[in-house]
Design an enzyme around this catalytic site. Structure first.
Site, short mmCIF file in Angstrom:
data_model
loop_
_atom_site.label_atom_id
_atom_site.label_comp_id
_atom_site.label_asym_id
_atom_site.label_seq_id
_atom_site.Cartn_x
_atom_site.Cartn_y
_atom_site.Cartn_z
N ASN A 289 0.08 3.66 11.19
CA ASN A 289 -1.11 4.04 12.47
C ASN A 289 -0.88 3.40 13.53
O ASN A 289 -0.41 2.13 13.69
CB ASN A 289 -2.40 3.95 11.61
N HIS B 56 -1.87 1.38 -5.36
CA HIS B 56 -1.27 0.16 -5.64
C HIS B 56 -1.21 0.24 -7.15
O HIS B 56 -2.06 0.22 -7.89
CB HIS B 56 -2.07 -1.00 -5.37
N HIS C 68 -7.96 5.33 4.98
CA HIS C 68 -6.81 5.02 4.04
C HIS C 68 -6.16 6.14 3.85
O HIS C 68 -4.85 5.92 3.23
CB HIS C 68 -7.67 4.37 2.88
N ALA D 43 1.91 -2.06 4.48
CA ALA D 43 1.63 -0.91 5.57
C ALA D 43 0.82 -1.64 6.40
O ALA D 43 -0.02 -2.66 6.18
CB ALA D 43 0.60 -0.02 4.71
N HIS E 208 -5.05 -8.15 -3.63
CA HIS E 208 -5.66 -8.44 -2.11
C HIS E 208 -6.63 -9.56 -2.26
O HIS E 208 -7.64 -9.50 -3.09
CB HIS E 208 -5.98 -7.00 -1.44
N MET F 244 -3.58 -6.41 5.84
CA MET F 244 -4.70 -7.31 5.29
C MET F 244 -3.93 -7.92 4.04
O MET F 244 -4.81 -8.34 2.89
CB MET F 244 -5.70 -6.19 4.66
N SER F 245 -2.68 -8.41 4.26
CA SER F 245 -1.91 -9.14 3.05
C SER F 245 -0.98 -9.82 3.46
O SER F 245 -0.60 -10.41 4.64
CB SER F 245 -1.41 -7.77 2.02
N SER G 189 0.88 -1.08 0.16
CA SER G 189 0.00 -0.04 0.00
C SER G 189 0.87 1.08 0.05
O SER G 189 1.61 1.72 1.04
CB SER G 189 -0.76 0.03 1.17
N TYR H 13 -9.33 -9.23 -0.44
CA TYR H 13 -10.50 -8.65 -0.03
C TYR H 13 -10.92 -7.99 -1.22
O TYR H 13 -12.18 -7.67 -1.48
CB TYR H 13 -10.29 -7.43 1.11
N GLU H 14 -10.24 -7.62 -2.29
CA GLU H 14 -10.53 -7.27 -3.49
C GLU H 14 -11.54 -8.63 -4.36
O GLU H 14 -12.09 -8.16 -5.36
CB GLU H 14 -9.62 -6.94 -4.49
N1 HPA Z 1 -5.48 -2.40 10.23
C1 HPA Z 1 -5.37 -3.44 8.89
N2 HPA Z 1 -4.77 -2.84 7.81
C2 HPA Z 1 -3.97 -2.12 7.90
C3 HPA Z 1 -3.87 -1.04 8.93
C4 HPA Z 1 -4.68 -1.25 10.16
O1 HPA Z 1 -4.68 -0.69 11.18
N3 HPA Z 1 -2.89 0.03 8.76
C5 HPA Z 1 -2.65 -0.27 7.35
N4 HPA Z 1 -3.09 -1.24 7.00
#
Ligand code: HPA
Length: 278
Positions: A234, A60, A250, A112, A82, A210-211, A29, A84-85
């Protein structure tokens, strides 16, 4: 038997790239154009490669870069697929399968991730020492591809211990702070609930995303050495510590990932240069 989707992509790329890559890199990401140090680069859009769908996520980019970092031939996937896509696990892990067929023996995965460990700060880099697969699916489900790897795959030490040491030495050398921890993968695309963050903390996760995990499993299935790096975009420590805070967006994730690109580029270059062990 090797599925024809894999051999078609491999043959297409072999005709475009005049060398055998040794290291494959997947950029996550907002990190798509992070590598600044690739020489003699050939760029190939995913839309050109047989079997590669276009990527759908902002940040991406969806292209492959083949070239050299120092003397090491590499291919970098700028943008990933991903789960989730809605992609199948075969598509999610296509870049890893194709990398190995092209000759790569090492995979460097980046992503990320949110920091579950309350000591982590947005902007930290974390070497992945292990993972929790909480996506709920295995990319190895179904008939085993016997020509590519064994049915039952050990995942203890999935993240190469000497690779972890190497990353720590390189971080020391170029004086960047490197956290070390366990990456938990959830399906997404939603960010976590507070209860999920607490669960992840209880389970021992340091970061969440998520990856990555499907790619790592497939890389290990075919015997590749894996090095993993999370860019902490984050913080979730406020949930763990019962303080006030807010969920990431995002945009925030993209912004911090973008700010981390120069250090990630430097780190990966330094990691690969002169490393005959990769
Ligand atoms: N959660 C899930 N996926 C992420 C996050 C998160 O806090 N930050 C970046 N990708």
């Amino acid at each position: 038997m090797i599925p024809s989707t894999l051999t078609e992509a491999k043959e297409y790329l072999e005709n475009k790239i005049s060398f055998e890559p040794r290291v494959a890199i997947i950029l996550g990401s907002g990190l798509g154009d992070a590598l600044k140090d690739v020489t003699a680069a050939v760029e190939i859009s995913y839309s050109e490669i047989p079997g590669f769908p276009p990527t759908t996520i902002a940040g991406h980019k969806g292209k492959l870069v083949a070239g050299k970092i120092g003397d090491t031939p590499i291919i970098a996937f700028c943008g990933r697929f991903h789960f989730y896509e809605g992609h199948s696990m075969e598509v999610v892990t296509l870049p890893v399968r194709v990398s190995k067929l092209l000759g790569a023996n090492t995979l460097i995965v980046t992503n990320a991730a949110g920091g579950i460990n309350p000591d982590f700060r947005a902007g930290d880099l974390m070497v992945i020492k292990d993972h929790l697969n909480l996506i709920g699916v295995s990319p190895l489900r179904g008939p085993n591809l016997d020509d590519l790897g064994p049915r039952f795959v050990p995942l203890v030490d999935a993240y190469d211990p000497s690779g972890i040491d190497l990353m720590e030495r390189v971080a020391d050398k170029i004086e960047i702070k490197l956290q070390r921890g366990i990456y938990a993968a959830l399906c997404g695309p939603m960010y976590e609930t507070a209860a999920e963050v607490k669960m992840l903390y209880t389970l021992g996760a340091d970061a969440v995303g998520m990856s990555t995990v499907p790619e790592v499993i497939v890389a290990r299935h075919q015997g590749m050495k894996v090095l993993g790096l999370s860019c902490i975009t984050n913080e979730w420590g406020w949930v763990v510590n019962n303080k006030k805070g807010s969920s990431p967006s995002h945009e925030e994730v993209q912004k911090i990932a973008a700010a981390l690109k120069p250090v990630l580029s430097r780190f990966i270059s330094e990691l690969i240069r002169g490393q005959t062990s990769l």
